[in-house]
Structures are given as C-alpha cells and as structure tokens.
Design a protein around this motif. Sequence first.
Motif, PDB file in Angstrom:
ATOM      1  N   VAL A 209       0.823  -1.218   0.000  1.00 18.65           N
ATOM      2  CA  VAL A 209       0.000   0.000   0.000  1.00 18.65           C
ATOM      3  C   VAL A 209       0.856   1.266   0.000  1.00 18.65           C
ATOM      4  N   PRO A 210       1.791   1.379   0.954  1.00 14.78           N
ATOM      5  CA  PRO A 210       2.589   2.608   0.946  1.00 14.78           C
ATOM      6  C   PRO A 210       3.454   2.738  -0.300  1.00 14.78           C
ATOM      7  N   PHE A 211       3.815   1.592  -0.904  1.00 12.37           N
ATOM      8  CA  PHE A 211       4.718   1.649  -2.053  1.00 12.37           C
ATOM      9  C   PHE A 211       4.033   2.238  -3.276  1.00 12.37           C
TER      10      PHE A 211
ATOM     11  N   ILE B 223       2.764   4.996  -3.626  1.00 10.22           N
ATOM     12  CA  ILE B 223       3.170   6.385  -3.835  1.00 10.22           C
ATOM     13  C   ILE B 223       4.479   6.458  -4.597  1.00 10.22           C
ATOM     14  N   VAL B 224       5.434   5.640  -4.163  1.00  8.09           N
ATOM     15  CA  VAL B 224       6.706   5.610  -4.894  1.00  8.09           C
ATOM     16  C   VAL B 224       6.435   5.236  -6.342  1.00  8.09           C
TER      17      VAL B 224
ATOM     18  N   PHE C 173       3.819   5.619  -8.131  1.00  7.80           N
ATOM     19  CA  PHE C 173       3.166   6.704  -8.877  1.00  7.80           C
ATOM     20  C   PHE C 173       4.166   7.787  -9.260  1.00  7.80           C
ATOM     21  N   GLU C 174       4.922   8.250  -8.268  1.00  3.67           N
ATOM     22  CA  GLU C 174       5.841   9.365  -8.547  1.00  3.67           C
ATOM     23  C   GLU C 174       6.853   8.955  -9.618  1.00  3.67           C
TER      24      GLU C 174
END
Lengths: 985, 438, 176
Positions: free
Chosen positions: C93-95, C97-98, C100-101
């Motif tokens: 889940v947190p990954f 963001i990485v 996406f960016e």
Amino acid sequence: MNRRFFLKLVGMGSISIAAGCTPDPYNQPRPDKTLYSLVQAPDDMVTGDAAWYASTCRECPAGCGILAKNREGRVIKVEGNPHHPINRGRLCMRGQAALQGEYNPDRIRTPLLKENGHWKPITFTAALSILNDRAGEAAKAGPDRVRMVTEVVGESLLGLFETSLAHWASKGPLVFEPFAYESLKLANQAAFGIEGLPSYRLDEADVLVSLGADFLETWLSPVEYARKFKTMHAISGGRKGRFFHVGPYQSVTAANADLWLSCRPGSEAVLALALTADVLNSERATSLPRVLRDDLKNFVAGLEREKAIEVSGVSANGYERLSQSLLSAEKPLVLGSASIAGPNALQADFAANLLNLALNPELPLIDFERRHRVEVADSRSDLAVFFRTLQQEAVDVLLLNNVNPVYALAGSADIAAALKRETPFTVAFSNFMDETAALADLVIPTAFSLESWDEYGGTSDAVSTLQPAMGRFIGAPHIGDVFMKAALGKTAPENTYKTYLIAGLISRGLVRNESDWLKTLQRGGIFEANARSRPFDPAKFDAAAGRRLLASLSEPAAGLTFLAAPSLRFFDGRGANRPWLCEIPDPLTRVAWQAPVLLHPDTAKTLGLKQGDLVRVSSGSGQLEAPVYVTPGVRPQVAVMALGQGHVEFGRYAAGRGSNPVALFAAEDDGQVGMPRLFAEGVQIAATGRVVKLANTDGDRTQHGRKIAASVAMESLASLKQSKLNGLTMWDFPLTLPLPEGYDPKRDFYKPHDHDGYRWGMVVDLDRCVGCGACAAACYAENNIAVVGGERIVEGREMAWLSVERYVDAVVPEKITFLPLMCQHCDNAPCESVCPVYAPHHNKEGMNNQIYNRCIGTRFCSQNCPYKVRRFNWFAWEWPEPMQLQLNPNVTVRAKGVMEKCSFCVQRIKEAHNWAKNEKRTIRDGEIVPACVQTCPTDALVFGSLMDPDSRVRKMVDDPRAYQIMGYLNTKPGVIYLKKVVQEV
Amino acid sequence: MNELTFDRIDQTVLDTLRPATRRYWIGVAALAFGILIGAACWIYQIFVGIGVGGQNIPVAWGTYLINFVFWVGIAHSGTLISAILHLFRAGWRNPIARAAETMTVFAVCVAGLFPFIHLGRVWMVYYMLPIPTQRTLWPNFTSPLIFDVVAISTYLTVSSLFWYTGMLPDLAIVRDRAVGVRKKIFTWLSLGWTGAHEQWRHYTRIYLFFAALATPLVISVHSVVSWDFALAVVPGWHTTIFAPYFVAGAIHSGLAMVLTLMIPLRKIFKYEAIITLHILESVAKTIIFTGLIVGFAYATEFFIAWYSRNPVEIFVFAWRATGDYAIPFWIMVTCNTIIPLAFFIKKVRTTIAWLFGISIAVNIGMWYERFIIIITSVGRDFLPNTWGLYRPSLVEFGIMLGSFSLFFFLFVLFVKHMPSVSMTEMKETLVEGGDHGH
Amino acid sequence: MAIDTYIMGLFRSEDQAVAAVHDLKNSQWTLHRTHSPIPSRKLSEALDLKTSKVGWYTLCGGIFGFFAGFALAIFTAERWDLIVSGKPIRALVPFVIVGFEFTVLFAIFGNLIGFLTQTRLPRMQNLDHYDERCSGAHFGVLASCASGQQDGLTDLFRKNGGDVRVFDDQTATNER
C-alpha cells in the motif's frame, strides 16, 4: 626482491608500527584519551565484566545495604543488596545518586588551608601534622579544648572518635543530624521510658494513621517503610489496609493515603487525643489494664471531640471515618510527626503513643528491640547550645565531620561568626565546600563511603559493612585513618582503621575471625533475624512525665503559618549538589531545580498571587524569595516549602538555587523542650512583581477524562472481573496483547507478526506505585541520561526516559495517581513507520529499538508517539569532569541531534542472552531486571516475556485491572498497567 | 487586447531585458544580504544544535516545516495554472503562466531547503537516499518523509523541465534579437530552436503530455505533503480530508502569491497591455473559489471532531479556536476565507490596491494555517502530562527571512534576465485565443 | 548541373504563408520547411503533417517508472527486513506512492527524450537557411529552385504578399 630484503622490509615495517604504538614519553597520555590493557589485572577484575561489591549506603542514616557495580575499576551504578534486612535490594533516588557524590565535579581534591582568607592546597601529610600539632597543643592547654561534631556514624568509628578525643583530653563528639527526631525520642521517653527510636511493623497493620510522619520520603528509613507500607496497603485477596494521613499539607506519603485529613498546623496532637478519647469511650477500652485506662482517661479529660475537630479544622466526616476505622481495627498503628518538627510535634508524637497504648497496650507493632541508628544523634538544642557557647568555652580546635550546621541550623549567623574567628581552629572533614566548610580554617576531604572500609548498623539488629568498591578516587584517607594517625599516632591499637575495625568487630563478638569477616563482607553485613520483642509492659507507662509534656500544648496560631517539608529528593539538603536529584522533578509539584513555596488556591487568591509569581516571604527572623506554586495539596493559611535548596556554597549544582526555608525560623530555643522549631507563624507574603517560569515537566495536572492513569473503586473490583470489553473507543477497547493473539481482523489492517522466543514486556501496578521516583533515578544512572538543567526544562527539553507522572483527580484534587511512564514498546509502534531511515524499528523480541547512529533527527517519531516518551538531543550535553567516569560503558552516550528513549535496558537483556547462551538454556523469567524494576521499593514494576505462558507478567495481564494507556489507538503497547484500587474509608 | 501585435508583444517583453538600473542592483544586494543572514543562522544551528530553535517535546516541529509546507503550497499554483488551465484551454493563463511557473520552480527550491534545515543531523541526510552500500542500509519506503523526498524531487525535476520547455521558443526570440555574449548564451540556451514545422509538430505534442502529467503530479505532491500529517496518529492530523484540503490550500496560497508577484511586475515592466485587469480579475475569482474550499475544510474538521465523539479530537479543535493559539487561528480563518469574499464585489477585484492587499492577507493567512496545523495538534495531544507550547526563536526567524530573501532574489534575477512573459503564447492568444493548437 | 538556391518567403500573416505553401505544392519548386513564431494549425494542415509519435516514448517511460518504483521499494525492504509499525516487510500500500511518482518522473523523461530525438535538438551551430524574423512576427516558407529560376519563385512569394529572402552560398542578399 629476495628473501633477505623481504625480511628486512618486514622487520622495518613491524618496528615502525611498534614505534607508532609507544606513547610519547614526554607528555603524559590522558587516561580518557588512551586505552590501556592491564598487564596484571586485579583478580576480581575482568575487562568487560562487572564486579559487584556489597557495601552500605551512607546518603542518609537509614543505612540501606547496597551492591556497587564496578566496571574497569570505577563504580558506575549502585543497587540495593537483596540480602539486606532494611531495604531488601531496593534503593531510593538518593541512594542511586550516591555516585554523584563520588564523582561530583565540585569534590575537593586536596586538603585546603585557609591563609588570610584564601584557600591554599596542601598535602594530606601536611594537613594531618597541622591537625596533630593544633590538637596536641590544645590538649596540653587543658581539658575539653578539642571538640568534635560528627554526623551519625557506625559504632566502630564513633568509638574511635571517643578514644581519639579522650587522647586529646576532651569529651566525646556531639552527633549532629538535622533530622534527629527529638520529639519522637522525648515522646517515647515519656510514654515508654526509652529515649530511642524503635522501628514499626507497618506491614502488619490493617489500619495505619500518620500524624505527619513522611515515611515514604525521609522518615527514619523510607525504603524499608515504603516496602512495609505497600505490604499492608496493596490490594491482595480483594482487600487492602487503610491508611489515614493527618497533616496541614500533602506530602508524597499523604498522597498515598486513602484519606488525607488536612488539619491546622499543630493540631495533630489534639486530634490524636480526641481519638484516644473515642477509643477509651468504646468497648475496646474494656480490655485495657485499669491503671493505664485511668491514666489515659486523665489525659483526655475535659476534651470534647467537637472542640478538637473545630480547633484542628478537619472535616467532621473525615474525623468520623478515621475514628471508626481505628475502633474497628484489628492491628492499628499510629505514627507520629514528620521528620521536620512542626508546631506541637512533641505533643503530637506523645499523643500518638497514647493512642497506640489505648488501641493495644501491648504495642505489638512497635519493635523496641530493633532501634534506628539515628537515635544516637544529640538533640538539636544541645547543638544549638554548644555552638552558641562556643565563644565562652575555651575551645581551641573544633572538628566537624561531614556536618553542615551553618546551613541546617536556624539563626546560624552567630554560629558562622563563631567559626570565622581565629579560635577555635576549625577543621572540617568534608568532600565539598559547603557553607560550614567554607568557614573552616582547614578542610580535609576524606574517603567517600564507596571508597571506605567501615561498618554501620542502620538498625540495632544489623551490622552492615562498607568496603571500597573502587580505588580511592582522590587519594583522600578514610577519616578513621586520619584520627588513628593524627590523634593516636604511635599509641594506635592498630596501624590502619581497617584492622582496627575488624579487631573491634571481633572483640564485640560480631565476627569470629578474618575469614568470617570476609564472609560478612560478601553478604554485606551481619543480619541475624531479630527475635520478636517482648510485648510492652503498660506498667512502664509514666503518666507524670506525659502531663508535664502536654502542658506545653499550644493553640494553633492565627495567620499564615510557614512550614518546611522534608524533601524526598534532597533529604535535609545534603542531596542538593547531586544533579540527578535536582533534575528529577518533585513527585507532587513536578518542578525541578527550583524550590517553590506551595500555597492553597484560596490563600493565593486572597494574596492576589498566581502560579509562578515571585514572592517575598518574611517572618520575624528573616525572609526569602521564592516562586509561588498553587496547589490544593496544602491547607489554606499554610505556606509550605521543601527543605534542601537555597545553598550559598556547596558547588555548582546547589549554590544559588532556590532558597532555604530555615532562613525564616527563629534561632533554636534554650533547649527546655530540646527540639527545633522548624516553622514560622504569622509570616508575611508579598509579591515582588517579578514572575518566574517554573521548571515543571507536566503539561496539565488532570486527565481530561481519558484512560491514562486509570483507577477502580474497591467495591467495583468484582464487577470488573466479569466485564469483557469489545469496542473501538477509548473506554471499551479491549486489552490487546502485543502478540499474534492480539490480532483481530476487525481492528487490524495487516496480518500479525511473530516474535523470536521472547516478547519483552512490563507490567506496572499503579496500586503499588507510591511515586517516590527511585526508578527515574536508577534510569538516569543506568542509561547515561543527560542532565539538562532548569533552563532547558523550562524549554521542554528534559531527557528523562522514565518519569513518574502525577495525575490529579479533576473532581477531588487531593486524590492523586502516580503513573510511571516510559516507552511503551508498542507492537504497532506509530514511531517506527514514519522514520525515513528505520532508526526506530521493531526487533525480533518485540522491543522498539532506537538506533542512535542511524537517526538523522527528523523528530517525526516523537511527533507520532502518542505517549511522547521520546527524548531528543537538542544540544551536545556535557558531563563535567569527572562525571563522565560514572557513564555506563554498555550504553551509548548519545550525540547531538539524535532521538533517544527507554530501551527496556537492552544492555541487560543482551547480557542475559549471553549467560543463557553460555549455559545452553533459555532466559529464565525474572532473570532480566531493568534498572527501574530493580530499584522499585514497592515492586510496582515487573518485567518479563509476554510470550512465556508461565511468566509473572503473562499471569499479571490476566488481572482484570490490566489495561493499556490509549489502547484504543491499537498501538498494542508492551507496557501493561494495572489500575489503581481506590477505597472509600 | 486587440491593439496588441506580434511586434508589440516582442517589444514590450524584450524591453524588460534592457540593462538594469542601479536601484535594481541595490535591491538584489539587499536580498543577497537577507540570504546571508539566513545562512549564518543555519550554520550557527548546525554547530550548536537544533536547540537554538524553539522546538521541544511535544512540539518537535516548528517554523522549518511550517515554511516547508508554505513554500510547497506556493509552488503549486504555478504548474497548476500553466498545466491545468492549458488543458482547459483557459486563454487568460498565457500572460501569467511564465511568471507562475518561475514562481513554482523557485518556491520548490526554497521549500526543498527546509527539510535539511530541520534535520537534527543534516550531515547524515544522505541516509534518506537509496544509496547502495556494503552495509545494505536502505531508506524506509513506508515513511511519509520518504514519500516527500520522492514526490518533491520529482516535482522539482518535472516543473523545471516544463518551465524550460515552455521557454524554448522565447529563448529563440531573445537569441535572434540579441548581440555579442548574450547572443552566444541564448544560442546555447535555446538549443537551436527555429520554429520549423517539424519542431512545432513534436513540441505541441510533448507540451500537451507535460501538462497532462504535471496535473496529477501537482495533486499528488501536495497530497503527499499532507500525508506527512494525515498518516500520523496525532489528533487533528489523522484525517482523510487532509489531501484535498492541502491541495486546495496550496492553490489558494499559490494564486495569492501570483497576484502578489504580478501586480508589481505589471507596474514596473509596463505589462498593463499584456497582463490586463481582466486576467487579475480571473485570478481573484479563482481565489474566491479556493478560499471557499479551504473554509469548507476548516468547517469539516470541526464537524468531524465533534461527530467522532472522541474526547482527544474534540479537545484539540476546541483548544485551537479558544486556547493559547486562538489569535493565530482566527488570523488564519479571517485571512483565508473571510477577506477573500470581498472579491465578490466587482469594485474590489478590479482595483489594483485591493487585489494586492488581499493577496498579501491570504499569504499571511496561509502561513498561519500551516502554523496552526503543525503546532497545535501535538501541543495538546493524547497525554495531558506531556502537553506543551512552542514559540519560534530568533534563529528561526533569521532562517525564515533568509528563505523569503532567497525566493525573491532568484525571482528578481529571473524576470530581469529572461522573458518573464511568454511571447509565443501571447502571439497564439492573438491568433487563436490561447491554446497550443491540436 | 545547377546549384539549388534557397529562397524564403516571409509572410506577416499565417494565411499568406498557408497560401504560399499551397502554391508551392502545385509548382515545380521544392518546398523545404516553414518557420513560424507560433504553432500554426493551418500550416500543419497545409503541409498535411501527421501527429507526432513522441507519445510512445512518454508511455514507455511511464511504464518503466511504474515498475521501477515498486521494484526499488520492494527490493530495499527485502534487503533489510525490519518490521515497522506492525506492517509486513512487503507493504504494498505505501509503495503505491513511490510507484506513482516514478511513473510520472520517467514518463516525463521519456517525453523529453522523445522530443530531442525526434527534432534532433539541440543543434547549436549553422542554423542554415533561417531568418531571424521567423521568431518574431513572420511566417517563413523555405523553398529551393535551380539557380536559374529564382525569379519565378520570388514572384510566387511576392504574389502571396510576403518579403523574399534569397540565400545564395549561405550569403543572404536581401532585395526589396
């Protein structure tokens, strides 16, 4: 290259390397900059391993047994000696801070001789010869020209002093102790015919009443009595003993009472008498011997309880409850007044004795055989008289052994004057330049207790030995050796004090021989189980003496009364130069470094004062300035200030901080009563217009209805057992253990994670915590926690890993709950995931690690910690020489800019792992003892593995009182609290 | 703008590149001095310790992160204006797009400094980067701060490239008019742009993709910044509306800053014909809109706090409005939501003085919004015994001064030496009302 | 054999340029390219240009970035498997963001690479047969003819109302 050349090369290489290794002979390598390996290590020293030496704590007269932990030749920690009957392995914060006396940067290194107002360092030999000559001349000049005042010391040393003084044709030393319990001794004399300090069996009482006795702070033997108190007062079998505290202000002891009856200063005696009357009018009295009953009746004749209640200003209902509890009690015990005698303390102590007699004439809970050593102290008035007559009497040499009368005695101006004069030639045996030493003509530092061979019996049934736990740090001789050389010289029975000491013990039949002596040393002393003392014989009771004594009972004075409270942190002031004791905030006010004057909100209102206003308190005898601390913990019309600060000398940590309440007290009286009057009536308090930022570490006193320091009423304990929580809000969120079994798909997003063998956790029983703060001190000592000072604490930069928080009930402000708060080692620790570099993370055994050298100081972990128990190194903190020698080599000293926090003493856990590994076994329950757990006098803290189904912690979490702070955040803390049980008495 | 012609546009813009006056350089020097003050404060802090600031436990974050979020916020409307409005083909964007993008790039640079200043051990900052070492120490990609590192650096890269690409044709124009050294420099900068149809064919396309990619990026970056707070358990932070709330706030502050910059620029560079009142008015209208969103967010926060019946949440918000920081709180509310409503009045949004004044007010308000969010929540979180307050120290103010100086320093240098209005896009506006064709 | 002469017609208006382009198309002269200060839809229609393929670069960049982001996060987490806040090591889940960016970042890189390769920029020297007015107010249409037939070509440009610039041997003689 050929072989020969190669060999040459190698040879040259190795030589050059070797050359590089040899230190430069011209400038001495600094010990802290150079690593030495011992060529011949002492047999009890293994580098990296600790050597423990049993000894005795001399920070106060209680005489607890200690084990001093020695690493590479220096003591780095002291802990209680488990075999010792007084403290059973526990220690108070003052005991923990003994190290900071040893390593105090202001410790005097060499003898100092005053020459026209300036100190001149001289050698010990020179100092001894000066002492020898001066005393010798004095002895020649005539009798009693060499006088001595000493602190309370062991039999052997006292004997040596007497011999030496006799050798100088002078009478024995006066024993000076600021807390000498004169009133208690006189009251015992009057009531029981013994001028002494018997010990009390608090643990056996079911109803305990204190007329001010602060037995959790300084009174007689606080560590011992704290333990005994919790034995009678902790919840066990669905019930706990009752404890009433009667007094004008709320001490830590009073804060632990089921009911605090706030009475006018000096009215405790009247109350006790009224209670005696109640007892005598009840059927309890029927069992009393006729003679005694009549005698007692005479004492309380013509005393109506209504009058007593009105005079003392206690709530009638409160009095009623106290009276009822006493009447229905099986084993009641009444304790007398505080260590610092307030008004009518003597009468209060006597009345307490009367009450005890009336309740049970056999006094089963008073142990007359087991006396407290401090009873040898001479009465305050004797000292006052001695110092006052110092001018008249022809005294040439005055010896002062580690006493500070100039600070402690009221009206000490003339004492100071007397010391200043040419004669007597004053020799102060002191390790610190305190107020008295500063006025002496010669200051001789002596070996600190941790460097000494000696013997001290805190109670009459125990002889507790002292042995050097490290080399002599400044090479100062033991005072015993000083006297043997200076006074006895050739005529000395032995050549060193150590041999003298052993010989003495053998002759007293305490040890049989040398080898027995060694065994004794290992054990820490001679502790034979004291035979149960015979029941008290009421016939001994002498009414006449009592009548004389009660005659002087005075009415509570009108106007504002100023009281000095004995300080849990500084004792009588001797602790004021120990930075830990200054840094650890007062348990009740949470103010560190400063000495505020406590006022009741009403008093403050009428005087138009606010928290932090700097006021000038003035009495007939003097005045002082202090910031105001407003608290309902004192009675209206009473101002209270802790004793211990306000030194003008005594080193960087003590000098010029706070103020000394003694300044307000009248000079000691003529000794008719023989006790000090440490209070001032009709004082004036005026605002100075200045405001002081109080260095208090608490943000708010109340819990705002949150589940933090939870408590449960005795009667609802049973219902607590049934209730099984299963909700998501603060109050109905269930206890979720930091184990896979704590996983619940309803509450958890991620699957549970397992632990490797152990899951360390701690259980804190709020019902056992008395708030003494010993744990905090132990934590400072064990974990190299920096002392930041008052200014920084005002900024909110204190570094304590563990602090005993104080929560005040929002409705009934005198109801107080203490909450030891440290890192909760959560299983879902919010601090961990927010760190960009994994500095805080979860280790295999469930602990929340903080990796200092990985931390870059984003401080997000602290922001996200619901408990705010993380501490940040805002600056590079300093340990002034030689304080750094106390640092624990097993714990990193944190650098500027990194976060730190409680580690559950991970170094001790690692050590246990090593032992277990060597012995090819798993770690046993209770094998790992973090510093805080180790020292807790009341066993409020228990440490162990929650994974082990048989561990104590695991069993304790099944207690229905178990809860987690802010558990509803689902952080699954590894620290589980047991609710405090409050009872209506 | 019908009196505008291609030549006139070129003329007006190129005039601004004429050699600068003495007064200009004095201004630049003043700003440089401000930067020095900031730098000095930072160096002092590095040597003495973070303690020279006002942070403490519990309030371990202070003005450094306030300014960080503030500048990141400013940084948003630049790309927003040129990207989103480009996609929406809003013609009024063209005259201000260049300056807005410039603002973005410099604001991100300034914002990017603050996490460094904030660190306790800035010399260890490389721990945050995934640098392979033999100890295989890696950053923690579940940390919001690493999200920040990734997002902000991406944003800086993308917005600078976007900005530069947009400038290419104009650089060519300057090149073609310049002589001597400047000719060389601009030849180099304009990469040999000739406006040949082949170049335009690809250019228009990539510009479109730039816009299409920058738009979600803008949204994501400020959402990520908001998650620095929303992903924490702290009351007042731990809420789902933070992302949209922060994005709206960012646009709000950005638009305000655009006005603050444009109005003097327009005056000094005589851009009246290009940056018309109508354009400023459009910005003002958008500010009303964003202001209302922000206001709605404030209201929502309070409502949810009350609705949650969580004592901790309720207390924090009650305290915000009435406690020790009530004044900053009400400054925030007034400046961000109430004052901008004045733009409903045509008179106000068409008067330069009003526009300028209100834009300043919004900037102040948005700074205080960040102050309120960052300080108040931890100041009164779960355990009352830990509660505390925070006051910035002089060092922090020094660094803040430095940051503002740095931003304006860069901006002032840029507008004097680079085309501060996109001539090409202005010409397009003349021809076909503003979009990049296709 | 005759050397080609390059002649550029410079038109003030887009439409003139477009007209010229049309005329050139059905003349014997070869139309080389147009220069315009702004992207002109009419011109590109006149030249019937296809839309650029540069988007494919962007797409590839994006796809690469997406996987690179997740890969980096997962790889590093695996290499140093530390549990934080009770999350699993591979906490996807947190990954996101990485992921996406990185998607955006590399898409932009692809975008740019596409542009530079397609347009063969940067080109610093010899902007041959280029008139600086083209970046200002003029639309330039560049055509070439055999050295003899200049007049015809210039007439064509003049007819459409533009200035004419003749490049011979890279030396522009500008006749009005």
